[in-house]
Scaffold this motif. Structure first.
Motif, mmCIF file in Angstrom:
data_model
loop_
_atom_site.group_PDB
_atom_site.id
_atom_site.type_symbol
_atom_site.label_atom_id
_atom_site.label_comp_id
_atom_site.label_asym_id
_atom_site.label_seq_id
_atom_site.Cartn_x
_atom_site.Cartn_y
_atom_site.Cartn_z
ATOM 1 N N HIS A 1 37.823 42.929 32.757
ATOM 2 C CA HIS A 1 38.933 42.831 31.790
ATOM 3 C C HIS A 1 40.278 42.511 32.414
ATOM 4 O O HIS A 1 41.298 42.546 31.729
ATOM 5 N N GLU B 1 42.531 40.269 35.816
ATOM 6 C CA GLU B 1 42.527 39.050 36.627
ATOM 7 C C GLU B 1 41.737 39.238 37.920
ATOM 8 O O GLU B 1 41.443 40.357 38.332
ATOM 9 N N SER C 1 36.872 37.116 37.769
ATOM 10 C CA SER C 1 37.420 37.699 36.556
ATOM 11 C C SER C 1 36.640 37.191 35.355
ATOM 12 O O SER C 1 36.443 35.990 35.184
ATOM 13 N N GLU D 1 37.742 38.136 32.363
ATOM 14 C CA GLU D 1 38.736 38.364 31.312
ATOM 15 C C GLU D 1 38.563 37.318 30.207
ATOM 16 O O GLU D 1 38.611 37.641 29.037
ATOM 17 N N ASP D 2 38.341 36.063 30.610
ATOM 18 C CA ASP D 2 37.978 34.990 29.682
ATOM 19 C C ASP D 2 36.566 34.573 30.080
ATOM 20 O O ASP D 2 36.383 33.728 30.960
ATOM 21 N N ALA D 3 35.581 35.184 29.448
ATOM 22 C CA ALA D 3 34.177 34.970 29.837
ATOM 23 C C ALA D 3 33.745 33.511 29.715
ATOM 24 O O ALA D 3 32.812 33.089 30.391
ATOM 25 N N SER D 4 34.425 32.732 28.899
ATOM 26 C CA SER D 4 34.048 31.320 28.763
ATOM 27 C C SER D 4 34.507 30.503 29.976
ATOM 28 O O SER D 4 34.005 29.411 30.204
ATOM 29 N N GLN D 5 35.470 31.027 30.731
ATOM 30 C CA GLN D 5 35.957 30.355 31.935
ATOM 31 C C GLN D 5 36.250 31.398 33.018
ATOM 32 O O GLN D 5 37.408 31.727 33.272
#
Length: 89
Positions: free
Chosen positions: A33, A35, A57, A59-63
Motif C-alpha cells: 500500500h 511506494e 510497490s 500501491e497501483d497493482a495495475s502498474q
C-alpha cells in the motif's frame, strides 16, 4: 507490518550459499500500500548493509513500481539510517 523469515530456514539458506561459494547481493520484498522506498521499519531492521534492497510497490497493482536502494547506517544495529536509490539498468 514487516517481513519475516524463519531463522532456521534463513540459516539453512546461508549455509547452502556458503557451500556453493555464492554471495548475497540483494534482498527484495513488496509494499502493498505504499511506494517502493524503504520504510522506517525496513531501515531499522536492515542488518546487512552491503546489499541492494529491491522493493516492489503494489500501491497501483495495475502498474507495479520496482526500485532499488542502499541502506547506510553507522552501525547495523542503529535504528535510523540513510537510503540512497540505486538505478536499475
Amino acid at each position: 507490518v514487516h517481513y519475516y523469515m524463519d531463522p532456521l530456514d534463513q540459516l539453512k539458506a546461508y549455509d547452502e550459499l556458503d557451500e556453493l561459494d555464492l554471495d548475497v547481493v540483494g534482498y527484495y520484498h513488496s509494499h502493498t500500500h505504499t511506494e517502493a522506498r524503504p520504510s522506517p521499519t525496513d531501515v531499522r531492521l536492515a542488518r546487512d548493509l552491503s546489499v541492494v534492497w529491491v522493493l516492489v510497490s503494489l500501491e497501483d497493482a495495475s502498474q507495479p513500481a520496482v526500485r532499488a536502494w542502499r541502506i547506510s547506517k553507522g552501525d547495523p544495529m542503529d535504528e535510523i539510517g540513510e537510503v540512497t536509490e540505486v538505478p536499475l539498468a
